[in-house]
Scaffold this motif. Sequence first.
Motif, mmCIF file in Angstrom:
data_model
loop_
_atom_site.group_PDB
_atom_site.id
_atom_site.type_symbol
_atom_site.label_atom_id
_atom_site.label_comp_id
_atom_site.label_asym_id
_atom_site.label_seq_id
_atom_site.Cartn_x
_atom_site.Cartn_y
_atom_site.Cartn_z
ATOM 1 N N LEU A 59 2.076 15.580 -3.523
ATOM 2 C CA LEU A 59 2.362 16.045 -2.167
ATOM 3 C C LEU A 59 1.506 15.350 -1.103
ATOM 4 O O LEU A 59 2.003 15.009 -0.033
ATOM 5 C CB LEU A 59 2.169 17.564 -2.084
ATOM 6 C CG LEU A 59 2.843 18.227 -0.892
ATOM 7 C CD1 LEU A 59 4.346 18.034 -0.938
ATOM 8 C CD2 LEU A 59 2.534 19.706 -0.840
ATOM 9 N N ASN A 60 0.217 15.105 -1.402
ATOM 10 C CA ASN A 60 -0.638 14.427 -0.421
ATOM 11 C C ASN A 60 -0.084 13.048 -0.082
ATOM 12 O O ASN A 60 0.061 12.690 1.075
ATOM 13 C CB ASN A 60 -2.053 14.270 -0.992
ATOM 14 C CG ASN A 60 -2.970 15.407 -0.579
ATOM 15 O OD1 ASN A 60 -2.500 16.454 -0.166
ATOM 16 N ND2 ASN A 60 -4.265 15.186 -0.695
ATOM 17 N N SER A 61 0.220 12.282 -1.128
ATOM 18 C CA SER A 61 0.708 10.914 -0.916
ATOM 19 C C SER A 61 2.062 10.927 -0.227
ATOM 20 O O SER A 61 2.322 10.133 0.672
ATOM 21 C CB SER A 61 0.831 10.176 -2.249
ATOM 22 O OG SER A 61 -0.369 10.236 -2.945
ATOM 23 N N ALA A 64 -6.353 16.797 7.016
ATOM 24 C CA ALA A 64 -6.732 17.271 5.671
ATOM 25 C C ALA A 64 -6.355 16.239 4.603
ATOM 26 O O ALA A 64 -6.996 16.164 3.553
ATOM 27 C CB ALA A 64 -6.051 18.606 5.375
ATOM 28 N N LEU A 65 -5.341 15.424 4.882
ATOM 29 C CA LEU A 65 -4.918 14.409 3.905
ATOM 30 C C LEU A 65 -6.013 13.375 3.655
ATOM 31 O O LEU A 65 -6.024 12.709 2.633
ATOM 32 C CB LEU A 65 -3.664 13.675 4.402
ATOM 33 C CG LEU A 65 -2.399 14.513 4.543
ATOM 34 C CD1 LEU A 65 -1.311 13.713 5.244
ATOM 35 C CD2 LEU A 65 -1.915 14.946 3.173
ATOM 36 N N ARG A 66 -6.916 13.222 4.644
ATOM 37 C CA ARG A 66 -7.953 12.193 4.533
ATOM 38 C C ARG A 66 -9.275 12.751 3.994
ATOM 39 O O ARG A 66 -10.200 11.991 3.705
ATOM 40 C CB ARG A 66 -8.158 11.575 5.918
ATOM 41 C CG ARG A 66 -9.061 10.368 5.999
ATOM 42 C CD ARG A 66 -8.454 9.132 5.388
ATOM 43 N NE ARG A 66 -9.281 7.953 5.634
ATOM 44 C CZ ARG A 66 -9.111 6.798 5.028
ATOM 45 N NH1 ARG A 66 -8.144 6.624 4.180
ATOM 46 N NH2 ARG A 66 -9.901 5.779 5.285
ATOM 47 N N LEU A 103 5.699 4.944 -5.052
ATOM 48 C CA LEU A 103 6.060 6.274 -4.549
ATOM 49 C C LEU A 103 7.462 6.277 -3.921
ATOM 50 O O LEU A 103 8.200 7.259 -4.052
ATOM 51 C CB LEU A 103 5.017 6.736 -3.531
ATOM 52 C CG LEU A 103 5.039 8.229 -3.202
ATOM 53 C CD1 LEU A 103 4.782 9.077 -4.434
ATOM 54 C CD2 LEU A 103 4.018 8.565 -2.118
ATOM 55 N N ASN A 104 7.811 5.158 -3.249
ATOM 56 C CA ASN A 104 9.170 5.043 -2.699
ATOM 57 C C ASN A 104 10.205 5.112 -3.817
ATOM 58 O O ASN A 104 11.205 5.812 -3.710
ATOM 59 C CB ASN A 104 9.324 3.722 -1.951
ATOM 60 C CG ASN A 104 9.012 3.880 -0.475
ATOM 61 O OD1 ASN A 104 9.219 4.942 0.096
ATOM 62 N ND2 ASN A 104 8.500 2.835 0.129
ATOM 63 N N TYR A 105 9.970 4.362 -4.899
ATOM 64 C CA TYR A 105 10.898 4.374 -6.036
ATOM 65 C C TYR A 105 10.966 5.769 -6.660
ATOM 66 O O TYR A 105 12.027 6.260 -7.019
ATOM 67 C CB TYR A 105 10.478 3.345 -7.097
ATOM 68 C CG TYR A 105 10.826 1.926 -6.729
ATOM 69 C CD1 TYR A 105 12.100 1.594 -6.276
ATOM 70 C CD2 TYR A 105 9.906 0.902 -6.842
ATOM 71 C CE1 TYR A 105 12.424 0.292 -5.925
ATOM 72 C CE2 TYR A 105 10.226 -0.406 -6.495
ATOM 73 C CZ TYR A 105 11.489 -0.699 -6.038
ATOM 74 O OH TYR A 105 11.815 -1.979 -5.695
ATOM 75 N N ALA A 146 -0.444 5.133 4.699
ATOM 76 C CA ALA A 146 -0.471 5.529 3.290
ATOM 77 C C ALA A 146 -0.991 4.383 2.433
ATOM 78 O O ALA A 146 -1.837 4.570 1.557
ATOM 79 C CB ALA A 146 0.931 5.946 2.845
ATOM 80 N N HIS A 147 -0.534 3.161 2.720
ATOM 81 C CA HIS A 147 -0.988 1.985 1.952
ATOM 82 C C HIS A 147 -2.500 1.818 2.077
ATOM 83 O O HIS A 147 -3.205 1.636 1.084
ATOM 84 C CB HIS A 147 -0.260 0.730 2.464
ATOM 85 C CG HIS A 147 -0.848 -0.546 1.972
ATOM 86 N ND1 HIS A 147 -0.450 -1.137 0.801
ATOM 87 C CD2 HIS A 147 -1.834 -1.337 2.479
ATOM 88 C CE1 HIS A 147 -1.161 -2.232 0.614
ATOM 89 N NE2 HIS A 147 -1.998 -2.375 1.622
ATOM 90 N N VAL A 148 -2.998 1.894 3.336
ATOM 91 C CA VAL A 148 -4.440 1.679 3.544
ATOM 92 C C VAL A 148 -5.244 2.819 2.913
ATOM 93 O O VAL A 148 -6.371 2.617 2.465
ATOM 94 C CB VAL A 148 -4.749 1.527 5.060
ATOM 95 C CG1 VAL A 148 -6.235 1.397 5.311
ATOM 96 C CG2 VAL A 148 -4.024 0.300 5.622
#
Lengths: 281, 271
Positions: free
Chosen positions: A151-153, B110-112, A174-176, A164-166
């Motif tokens: 869920l975070n990603s 919060a994600l970070r 994750l896209n796949y 997201a990449h950085v």
Amino acid sequence: MEWFSDNIYLVRAMAAALCLAPLCSLLGVFVTARRMSFFSDTVAHSALAGVALGFWLGFSEPTIPMILFSLGVAVAILWLKETTALLTDTIMALLLSGSVAFGLLIRSQLKGFRAQFDAYLFGDIQAVSDEELIAAAVLSVGIGLCVFWKLNSLTLLSAQEDLAHVAGVNVQWLNYFFVGVLTVAVSVSIRLLGVMLVTALIIIPAAAARNVACSLRQQILFALAVGLISGVGGVSLTDRYDIPAGPTIVLTAIGVFAVTLVVARLRSRAGHASGREGRAS
Amino acid sequence: MDCPLCKHQPSGLPLAVEVNDLWLSFGQVPVLRGVSLKIPVGQLVALIGPNGSGKTTLLRCMLGLQQPDRGTSRLLGNGRLDQVLPRVGYVPQKLSLERSFMITVREFLALRLRQTRNWFWKSRTSVDSELVGHLPDIGVRGILDRPLSGLSGGQLQRVLIAFSLLGDPELLLLDEPTAGVDTPGEKSFYELIAQIHRERKLTVVLVSHDLSMVFRHASWVYALNGVVCCEGTPEHVMNAESLKQAYGIHVSPYHHHHHDPSVPGHSHGMV
């Protein structure tokens, strides 16, 4: 017990709705955020070609060819997006119309399966088999757990892919993953809702939840609730009035959406009024 | 192409960014044509250049968001991006967020947080208590409940900076951070960046089109136009001849809008 055995098809349909409606709603929050509504519509329509191909190859239950064909179309969308300069919309329109045309062409060659084929267009609660119910339950729990695990990603990916990449997310993987689980969820839900309407159960609960939610957590929880109400309510109405399942579930969802819209308007009006009062005092 | 007036940065310092002979074309259009640069740690460096000069592309190549045709880049002395990215903060030009996505500033931040394995299960108070220790005071604390998609351009940029700083980066890369921010907002934004640079002693690389900001705050400037046309201190690069090389046309940074004696040459030009 007698009621149970007399209404076994209804129990199966209700159980399938309990599994699939929340799954579609959960995915819908991220589908709408990532502008993938047309993608889910494309894989749903491509499933029709998989169904026709399955019957033509002699499968009595074409679930597996249906899922495989949809996954093939999903991979084709990603591949064409990465290797050509075509716009994603164009690629999806091409594959949607191509697979529907292919499916209808095979349907014209089918002998004896046309009624079953048509059930996939609009959904048929009486057609849900034990095997399909077990597949729906296993996939729903499995996919639901995977989505919460990532869920975070997934949230960061939906907010901004570069960020997201950085932040260390493997964006391509994750896209796949997301495309894969969405495709499988759409394909499995077709039995209940039909090709024409399956995207509605993905989009409408997320949109209804957005009307009343104040945070993403609320949006996810409300979408799950709207999905459940629509699925269970729709199947009950289908049974009571002997009407088709897919349209009933979708119209129930639209009814809930309309209620959330009214609530949102009233809340916004109340907010403005209290703001004016605050300024006046 | 070497500018005869160019000054090079003092060697011997550890490098935060090292780019060697980077080439990239989009189809038939060359965007980067052998870009090389070395940025020592602790600097506030600006990359300037006209539209299409490759500034954003260069930044994206450094972060692995774009694969160059050839050439290499190393961040913080490490060539492996997967190892070095946790030490890097990135502020993108914009966040093209769908209005249908109701993520709040608190949920986004919060994600970070390193401690947050899954934001969904964390209570609001536990996120807040973790944010208190890590969130810099840059005007974000008052808007934690707001949805990200409803913020103004300036508020969103502050949230993005707060997000990147939560990872305690040693290197901060910002891509045209004031796109979509009004002019007074721009000024305070650059002051904020300069303040963060001073207080945290981190290396900042900033893509900008705003020459007055470069003049005020940057310690070193690279003028880019497919290649590095000129590099040096802001005073040096703001020399009209150097800018002409970078932009391919005659531009002067000396367009007076108002006098500011604190700035050498009191220039406030915008390109």
